[in-house]
Motif scaffolding. Sequence first.
Motif, short mmCIF file in Angstrom:
data_model
loop_
_atom_site.label_atom_id
_atom_site.label_comp_id
_atom_site.label_asym_id
_atom_site.label_seq_id
_atom_site.Cartn_x
_atom_site.Cartn_y
_atom_site.Cartn_z
N CYS A 85 0.84 -1.21 0.00
CA CYS A 85 0.00 0.00 0.00
C CYS A 85 0.87 1.25 0.00
O CYS A 85 0.34 2.36 0.20
CB CYS A 85 -0.90 0.03 1.23
SG CYS A 85 -1.93 -1.41 1.44
N ALA A 86 2.18 1.10 -0.18
CA ALA A 86 3.06 2.28 -0.19
C ALA A 86 2.82 3.05 -1.49
O ALA A 86 2.73 2.46 -2.56
CB ALA A 86 4.51 1.86 -0.08
N GLY A 87 2.72 4.34 -1.38
CA GLY A 87 2.53 5.13 -2.59
C GLY A 87 2.52 6.61 -2.27
O GLY A 87 2.29 7.01 -1.13
N VAL A 88 2.82 7.41 -3.28
CA VAL A 88 2.75 8.87 -3.14
C VAL A 88 2.01 9.44 -4.36
O VAL A 88 2.01 8.84 -5.43
CB VAL A 88 4.14 9.52 -3.04
CG1 VAL A 88 4.84 9.15 -1.73
CG2 VAL A 88 5.02 9.17 -4.24
N VAL A 89 1.41 10.60 -4.17
CA VAL A 89 0.68 11.26 -5.25
C VAL A 89 1.60 12.15 -6.08
O VAL A 89 1.48 12.27 -7.28
CB VAL A 89 -0.48 12.10 -4.68
CG1 VAL A 89 -1.19 12.87 -5.79
CG2 VAL A 89 -1.47 11.21 -3.96
N GLY A 90 2.56 12.78 -5.41
CA GLY A 90 3.41 13.75 -6.10
C GLY A 90 2.66 15.05 -6.33
O GLY A 90 1.59 15.27 -5.76
N ARG A 91 3.21 15.90 -7.17
CA ARG A 91 2.57 17.19 -7.42
C ARG A 91 1.34 16.99 -8.30
O ARG A 91 1.35 16.16 -9.21
CB ARG A 91 3.56 18.14 -8.06
CG ARG A 91 4.73 18.46 -7.12
CD ARG A 91 5.75 19.37 -7.77
NE ARG A 91 5.21 20.67 -8.09
CZ ARG A 91 5.85 21.57 -8.85
NH1 ARG A 91 7.02 21.29 -9.35
NH2 ARG A 91 5.29 22.74 -9.09
N THR A 92 0.29 17.74 -8.03
CA THR A 92 -0.97 17.60 -8.78
C THR A 92 -1.41 18.94 -9.36
O THR A 92 -0.81 19.97 -9.07
CB THR A 92 -2.10 17.05 -7.89
OG1 THR A 92 -2.31 17.97 -6.81
CG2 THR A 92 -1.76 15.69 -7.33
N ASN A 93 -2.49 18.89 -10.15
CA ASN A 93 -3.01 20.10 -10.80
C ASN A 93 -1.98 20.73 -11.72
O ASN A 93 -1.89 21.96 -11.80
CB ASN A 93 -3.47 21.13 -9.75
CG ASN A 93 -4.92 20.94 -9.38
OD1 ASN A 93 -5.71 20.45 -10.20
ND2 ASN A 93 -5.28 21.29 -8.16
N GLY A 142 -4.67 4.97 -12.81
CA GLY A 142 -3.87 4.15 -13.71
C GLY A 142 -4.68 3.57 -14.86
O GLY A 142 -4.14 3.23 -15.91
N LYS A 143 -6.00 3.43 -14.65
CA LYS A 143 -6.87 2.92 -15.71
C LYS A 143 -7.35 4.04 -16.61
O LYS A 143 -7.41 3.91 -17.82
CB LYS A 143 -8.11 2.25 -15.10
CG LYS A 143 -7.92 0.85 -14.58
CD LYS A 143 -9.30 0.39 -14.10
CE LYS A 143 -9.35 -1.07 -13.75
NZ LYS A 143 -10.72 -1.45 -13.35
N GLU A 144 -7.77 5.14 -15.97
CA GLU A 144 -8.46 6.20 -16.71
C GLU A 144 -7.57 7.39 -17.03
O GLU A 144 -7.81 8.08 -18.01
CB GLU A 144 -9.65 6.71 -15.87
CG GLU A 144 -10.62 5.62 -15.45
CD GLU A 144 -11.73 5.41 -16.46
OE1 GLU A 144 -12.13 6.39 -17.08
OE2 GLU A 144 -12.17 4.26 -16.61
N GLY A 145 -6.55 7.64 -16.18
CA GLY A 145 -5.75 8.84 -16.32
C GLY A 145 -6.48 10.02 -15.71
O GLY A 145 -7.57 10.38 -16.17
N ASN A 146 -5.95 10.59 -14.64
CA ASN A 146 -6.55 11.79 -14.05
C ASN A 146 -5.80 13.01 -14.54
O ASN A 146 -4.59 13.11 -14.33
CB ASN A 146 -6.47 11.73 -12.51
CG ASN A 146 -7.55 10.86 -11.90
OD1 ASN A 146 -8.45 10.39 -12.59
ND2 ASN A 146 -7.45 10.61 -10.61
N ALA A 147 -6.50 13.92 -15.21
CA ALA A 147 -5.86 15.15 -15.68
C ALA A 147 -5.19 15.86 -14.51
O ALA A 147 -5.73 15.90 -13.41
CB ALA A 147 -6.90 16.05 -16.34
N GLY A 148 -4.01 16.38 -14.74
CA GLY A 148 -3.27 17.09 -13.69
C GLY A 148 -2.46 16.17 -12.81
O GLY A 148 -1.81 16.63 -11.86
N MET A 149 -2.50 14.87 -13.09
CA MET A 149 -1.77 13.89 -12.27
C MET A 149 -0.99 12.93 -13.18
O MET A 149 -1.17 11.72 -13.11
CB MET A 149 -2.75 13.10 -11.39
CG MET A 149 -3.56 13.95 -10.42
SD MET A 149 -4.78 13.02 -9.45
CE MET A 149 -3.75 12.31 -8.18
N ALA A 150 -0.12 13.50 -14.01
CA ALA A 150 0.58 12.67 -15.00
C ALA A 150 1.47 11.62 -14.36
O ALA A 150 1.43 10.44 -14.73
CB ALA A 150 1.41 13.57 -15.92
#
Length: 245
Positions: A85-93, A142-150
């Motif tokens: 469950c380790a994970g990070v979002v990183g910079r968004t928007n 990862g399935k759909e791709g969230n804009a602003g979260m490349a």
Amino acid sequence: MTYPEGYTAAVVGAASGIGRAVAERLARAGVRVACLDRHDPAEVAAGIGGGAVAQALDITDAAACERTIGGLWTRFGKLDALVNCAGVVGRTNIISEDVDHDDFETVVRINLTGALFLSQPALRRMRETGYGRILHVASIAGKEGNAGMAAYSASKAGLIGLVKVMGKEYAESGVTVNALSPAVIRTPMVAALPDAQVKYMTDKIPMKRCGELDEAAAMIGWIVSPECGFTTGFTFDMTGGRAVY
Ligand SMILES: NC(=O)c1ccc[n+]([C@@H]2O[C@H](COP(=O)([O-])OP(=O)(O)OC[C@H]3O[C@@H](n4cnc5c(N)ncnc54)[C@H](O)[C@@H]3O)[C@@H](O)[C@H]2O)c1
């Protein structure tokens, strides 16, 4: 959910959010749990009891993953399940043309490369014992791709691909490798996101709500149990109806 006597599991990212909820749920069901996280998960392990152990681990360090998984094997005598469950979002928007290269590489290193580093020592040993359950938490991004979260979306898409490959490679060995693809789950990670980003994600969910930690932990608990034996390489959905494939 019941598990065989002496069932063992390592939960990575156990200091917070989904990982913490999974560690607590497995321990309540009698599973011997190792709580691993780059932030010392000693407090979580002490809180859940049941002989749970804690160890700091940064999954971007391949040698540390090898040492830690090997050490758990020695300590427990085996490892039945590995939950990442380790994970990070990183910079968004941030639109793709403005993505910061260092941030992109950091996110991929944790969410994708780290998953490989963590899986390798477990796969090798589980194959030899003829049993294992590995579950990586990916994302609807990862399935759909969230804009602003490349970076995040690309790293989770890569993780889904990695799980497909591992599932096929180990299909005859008694080891299953699956992913879970949640939409928004109410965790500290979500609380830290800008409101606009959270609204963008929940607006797309037909149930019009976040998933709950208990719902995620229950699903993961079943996926890494012996009962979930005929599914591998698969990405389980947990999106309140957003993804229906
Ligand atoms: N919360 C959501 O809505 C949601 C949705 C989809 C996917 N996910 C995914 O679920 C997983 C858990 O998310 P969460 O919301 O519980 O987040 P969280 O931030 O609460 O927990 C993540 C944990 O991972 C640990 N971690 C980060 N980098 C690490 C590293 N290099 N080595 C070891 N541990 C590391 C952190 O210390 C933290 O304890 C993540 O992979 C996330 O991308 C979450």
